[in-house]
Design a protein around this motif. Structure first.
Motif, PDB file in Angstrom:
ATOM      1  N   ARG A 191     -31.921  59.014 -71.904  1.00  0.00           N
ATOM      2  CA  ARG A 191     -32.186  59.769 -70.680  1.00  0.00           C
ATOM      3  C   ARG A 191     -31.214  60.943 -70.585  1.00  0.00           C
ATOM      4  O   ARG A 191     -30.012  60.780 -70.746  1.00  0.00           O
ATOM      5  CB  ARG A 191     -32.001  58.857 -69.473  1.00  0.00           C
ATOM      6  N   LYS A 192     -31.730  62.126 -70.326  1.00  0.00           N
ATOM      7  CA  LYS A 192     -30.906  63.311 -70.153  1.00  0.00           C
ATOM      8  C   LYS A 192     -30.446  63.366 -68.697  1.00  0.00           C
ATOM      9  O   LYS A 192     -31.249  63.240 -67.774  1.00  0.00           O
ATOM     10  CB  LYS A 192     -31.694  64.567 -70.498  1.00  0.00           C
ATOM     11  N   VAL A 193     -29.146  63.555 -68.504  1.00  0.00           N
ATOM     12  CA  VAL A 193     -28.559  63.603 -67.169  1.00  0.00           C
ATOM     13  C   VAL A 193     -28.003  64.997 -66.938  1.00  0.00           C
ATOM     14  O   VAL A 193     -27.271  65.532 -67.774  1.00  0.00           O
ATOM     15  CB  VAL A 193     -27.420  62.562 -67.027  1.00  0.00           C
ATOM     16  N   GLN A 194     -28.363  65.585 -65.807  1.00  0.00           N
ATOM     17  CA  GLN A 194     -27.828  66.887 -65.416  1.00  0.00           C
ATOM     18  C   GLN A 194     -27.353  66.790 -63.975  1.00  0.00           C
ATOM     19  O   GLN A 194     -28.018  66.160 -63.142  1.00  0.00           O
ATOM     20  CB  GLN A 194     -28.885  67.974 -65.526  1.00  0.00           C
ATOM     21  N   LEU A 195     -26.214  67.420 -63.690  1.00  0.00           N
ATOM     22  CA  LEU A 195     -25.641  67.343 -62.352  1.00  0.00           C
ATOM     23  C   LEU A 195     -24.929  68.647 -62.019  1.00  0.00           C
ATOM     24  O   LEU A 195     -24.223  69.207 -62.862  1.00  0.00           O
ATOM     25  CB  LEU A 195     -24.640  66.184 -62.283  1.00  0.00           C
ATOM     26  N   LYS A 196     -25.142  69.113 -60.803  1.00  0.00           N
ATOM     27  CA  LYS A 196     -24.415  70.269 -60.275  1.00  0.00           C
ATOM     28  C   LYS A 196     -23.692  69.756 -59.031  1.00  0.00           C
ATOM     29  O   LYS A 196     -24.318  69.153 -58.159  1.00  0.00           O
ATOM     30  CB  LYS A 196     -25.394  71.388 -59.927  1.00  0.00           C
TER      31      LYS A 196
END
Length: 84
Positions: free
Chosen positions: A31-36
């Motif tokens: 799973r690709k995780v992206q966070l800002k």
């Protein structure tokens, strides 16, 4: 990146956004995780972060709190390490 500002007590403060991207395994699936994340650094840490090159990799330690209007989280930076 925001500009370095100073608190009423003269302490350097920097409000900025951290971006994270990684791949993790969950339930045997990749799973690709992206966070800002809204972030703040104070004192010498604010001065250090203000000199970082955009897009460089760093490791941060700190704590989460609600923003003043309680509509979002803010990550308070307490420690910075270089990622090689």
């Amino acid at each position: 990146m925001s500009f370095l500002r100073y608190s009423p007590a003269g302490l350097p403060v920097l409000d900025f956004m951290l971006f994270h991207e990684s791949t993790v395994t969950e339930a045997d699936q990749s799973r690709k995780v992206q966070l800002k994340l809204k972030s703040i650094a104070m004192g010498i840490l604010a001065e250090q972060v203000s000199n970082f090159q955009l897009g460089s990799n760093w490791s941060f330690k700190g704590f989460l709190s609600s923003s003043q209007n309680a509509k979002s989280l803010v990550y308070h930076i307490q420690e910075i390490q270089t990622v090689l």
